[in-house]
Design a protein around this motif. Structure first.
Motif, PDB file in Angstrom:
ATOM      1  N   ALA A   1       4.446  37.417  -1.945  1.00 39.70           N
ATOM      2  CA  ALA A   1       4.009  38.425  -0.980  1.00 39.70           C
ATOM      3  C   ALA A   1       3.993  39.822  -1.593  1.00 39.70           C
ATOM      4  N   ILE A   2       4.967  40.108  -2.437  1.00 31.01           N
ATOM      5  CA  ILE A   2       5.040  41.429  -3.080  1.00 31.01           C
ATOM      6  C   ILE A   2       3.806  41.672  -3.955  1.00 31.01           C
ATOM      7  N   GLU A   3       3.308  40.615  -4.559  1.00 35.16           N
ATOM      8  CA  GLU A   3       2.180  40.731  -5.492  1.00 35.16           C
ATOM      9  C   GLU A   3       0.806  40.648  -4.826  1.00 35.16           C
ATOM     10  N   LEU A   4       0.738  40.281  -3.558  1.00 31.55           N
ATOM     11  CA  LEU A   4      -0.566  40.095  -2.905  1.00 31.55           C
ATOM     12  C   LEU A   4      -1.481  41.318  -2.983  1.00 31.55           C
ATOM     13  N   PRO A   5      -1.004  42.531  -2.709  1.00 35.04           N
ATOM     14  CA  PRO A   5      -1.926  43.678  -2.812  1.00 35.04           C
ATOM     15  C   PRO A   5      -2.505  43.844  -4.218  1.00 35.04           C
ATOM     16  N   ALA A   6      -1.675  43.669  -5.242  1.00 36.91           N
ATOM     17  CA  ALA A   6      -2.157  43.808  -6.626  1.00 36.91           C
ATOM     18  C   ALA A   6      -3.146  42.701  -6.973  1.00 36.91           C
ATOM     19  N   LEU A   7      -2.846  41.487  -6.556  1.00 37.97           N
ATOM     20  CA  LEU A   7      -3.761  40.370  -6.814  1.00 37.97           C
ATOM     21  C   LEU A   7      -5.097  40.599  -6.122  1.00 37.97           C
ATOM     22  N   ARG A   8      -5.029  41.039  -4.871  1.00 41.13           N
ATOM     23  CA  ARG A   8      -6.260  41.293  -4.111  1.00 41.13           C
ATOM     24  C   ARG A   8      -7.068  42.407  -4.767  1.00 41.13           C
ATOM     25  N   GLY A   9      -6.383  43.449  -5.222  1.00 43.59           N
ATOM     26  CA  GLY A   9      -7.067  44.546  -5.902  1.00 43.59           C
ATOM     27  C   GLY A   9      -7.734  44.093  -7.189  1.00 43.59           C
ATOM     28  N   LYS A  10      -7.089  43.189  -7.897  1.00 45.76           N
ATOM     29  CA  LYS A  10      -7.619  42.677  -9.163  1.00 45.76           C
ATOM     30  C   LYS A  10      -8.924  41.901  -8.945  1.00 45.76           C
ATOM     31  N   VAL A  11      -9.063  41.233  -7.808  1.00 45.83           N
ATOM     32  CA  VAL A  11     -10.299  40.477  -7.547  1.00 45.83           C
ATOM     33  C   VAL A  11     -11.303  41.290  -6.732  1.00 45.83           C
ATOM     34  N   CYS A  12     -10.932  42.543  -6.422  1.00 54.12           N
ATOM     35  CA  CYS A  12     -11.815  43.442  -5.651  1.00 54.12           C
ATOM     36  C   CYS A  12     -12.281  42.797  -4.354  1.00 54.12           C
ATOM     37  N   ALA A  13     -11.338  42.206  -3.620  1.00 52.64           N
ATOM     38  CA  ALA A  13     -11.677  41.528  -2.364  1.00 52.64           C
ATOM     39  C   ALA A  13     -10.973  42.230  -1.203  1.00 52.64           C
ATOM     40  N   SER A  14     -11.568  42.124  -0.047  1.00 55.28           N
ATOM     41  CA  SER A  14     -10.939  42.661   1.159  1.00 55.28           C
ATOM     42  C   SER A  14      -9.957  41.626   1.708  1.00 55.28           C
TER      43      SER A  14
ATOM     44  N   GLY B   1      -8.680  30.212   4.988  1.00 56.57           N
ATOM     45  CA  GLY B   1      -8.729  29.663   6.345  1.00 56.57           C
ATOM     46  C   GLY B   1      -7.764  30.262   7.350  1.00 56.57           C
ATOM     47  N   ILE B   2      -7.504  31.559   7.236  1.00 55.60           N
ATOM     48  CA  ILE B   2      -6.648  32.234   8.214  1.00 55.60           C
ATOM     49  C   ILE B   2      -7.342  33.512   8.671  1.00 55.60           C
ATOM     50  N   SER B   3      -6.775  34.157   9.697  1.00 49.65           N
ATOM     51  CA  SER B   3      -7.358  35.416  10.169  1.00 49.65           C
ATOM     52  C   SER B   3      -6.938  36.568   9.265  1.00 49.65           C
ATOM     53  N   ARG B   4      -7.685  37.653   9.330  1.00 44.11           N
ATOM     54  CA  ARG B   4      -7.337  38.834   8.558  1.00 44.11           C
ATOM     55  C   ARG B   4      -5.990  39.381   9.003  1.00 44.11           C
ATOM     56  N   GLN B   5      -5.714  39.330  10.297  1.00 42.57           N
ATOM     57  CA  GLN B   5      -4.446  39.834  10.825  1.00 42.57           C
ATOM     58  C   GLN B   5      -3.258  39.039  10.269  1.00 42.57           C
ATOM     59  N   THR B   6      -3.427  37.727  10.175  1.00 43.08           N
ATOM     60  CA  THR B   6      -2.360  36.888   9.621  1.00 43.08           C
ATOM     61  C   THR B   6      -2.168  37.198   8.145  1.00 43.08           C
ATOM     62  N   TYR B   7      -3.265  37.307   7.410  1.00 41.09           N
ATOM     63  CA  TYR B   7      -3.162  37.648   5.989  1.00 41.09           C
ATOM     64  C   TYR B   7      -2.471  38.999   5.821  1.00 41.09           C
ATOM     65  N   SER B   8      -2.834  39.969   6.630  1.00 46.29           N
ATOM     66  CA  SER B   8      -2.241  41.295   6.558  1.00 46.29           C
ATOM     67  C   SER B   8      -0.730  41.227   6.776  1.00 46.29           C
ATOM     68  N   ALA B   9      -0.300  40.398   7.707  1.00 45.06           N
ATOM     69  CA  ALA B   9       1.140  40.247   7.968  1.00 45.06           C
ATOM     70  C   ALA B   9       1.857  39.679   6.752  1.00 45.06           C
ATOM     71  N   TYR B  10       1.219  38.765   6.035  1.00 42.12           N
ATOM     72  CA  TYR B  10       1.824  38.226   4.810  1.00 42.12           C
ATOM     73  C   TYR B  10       1.868  39.287   3.715  1.00 42.12           C
ATOM     74  N   GLU B  11       0.776  40.023   3.583  1.00 39.41           N
ATOM     75  CA  GLU B  11       0.708  41.052   2.550  1.00 39.41           C
ATOM     76  C   GLU B  11       1.713  42.173   2.811  1.00 39.41           C
TER      77      GLU B  11
ATOM     78  N   ARG C   1       4.484  41.753   4.346  1.00 41.25           N
ATOM     79  CA  ARG C   1       5.788  41.096   4.387  1.00 41.25           C
ATOM     80  C   ARG C   1       6.478  41.187   5.741  1.00 41.25           C
ATOM     81  N   THR C   2       5.675  41.183   6.814  1.00 36.69           N
ATOM     82  CA  THR C   2       6.251  41.158   8.156  1.00 36.69           C
ATOM     83  C   THR C   2       6.315  39.737   8.696  1.00 36.69           C
ATOM     84  N   ARG C   3       5.784  38.811   7.921  1.00 28.57           N
ATOM     85  CA  ARG C   3       5.777  37.396   8.304  1.00 28.57           C
ATOM     86  C   ARG C   3       5.918  36.576   7.020  1.00 28.57           C
ATOM     87  N   PRO C   4       6.794  35.563   7.013  1.00 24.01           N
ATOM     88  CA  PRO C   4       6.930  34.746   5.801  1.00 24.01           C
ATOM     89  C   PRO C   4       5.698  33.863   5.573  1.00 24.01           C
TER      90      PRO C   4
END
Length: 78
Positions: free
Chosen positions: A2-15, A24-34, A36-39
């Motif tokens: 989870a700590i690395e998700l923003p950096a990984l996402r930035g590396k692939v230039c993806a939203s 296969g999840i919602s953006r809101q769910t992904y955001s919660a993982y990124e 770290r408000t949800r495991p």
């Protein structure tokens, strides 16, 4: 991971929406993982791991972070 998700996402230039859709999840769910408000559940951890490992720009980073589980992670002593 989870700590690395923003950096990984930035590396692939993806939203967040693009990655969420790819696994296969919602953006809101992904955001919660990124944020770290949800495991991250194990099945999604694996989906994200394989997603980022498949992309050349993040493959090396994933390998350097040693995010893949190994036998020692499960207590196998064989």
């Amino acid at each position: 991971m989870a700590i690395e998700l923003p950096a990984l996402r930035g590396k692939v230039c993806a939203s967040q929406e693009e990655i969420a859709s790819a696994v296969g999840i919602s953006r809101q769910t992904y955001s919660a993982y990124e944020n770290r408000t949800r495991p991250i559940p194990w099945s999604l951890y694996l989906a994200l791991l394989f997603y980022f490992d498949y992309i050349p720009s993040t493959h090396y980073m994933i390998r350097q972070l040693e995010l893949f589980p190994n036998e020692r992670s499960y207590g196998n002593k064989t």
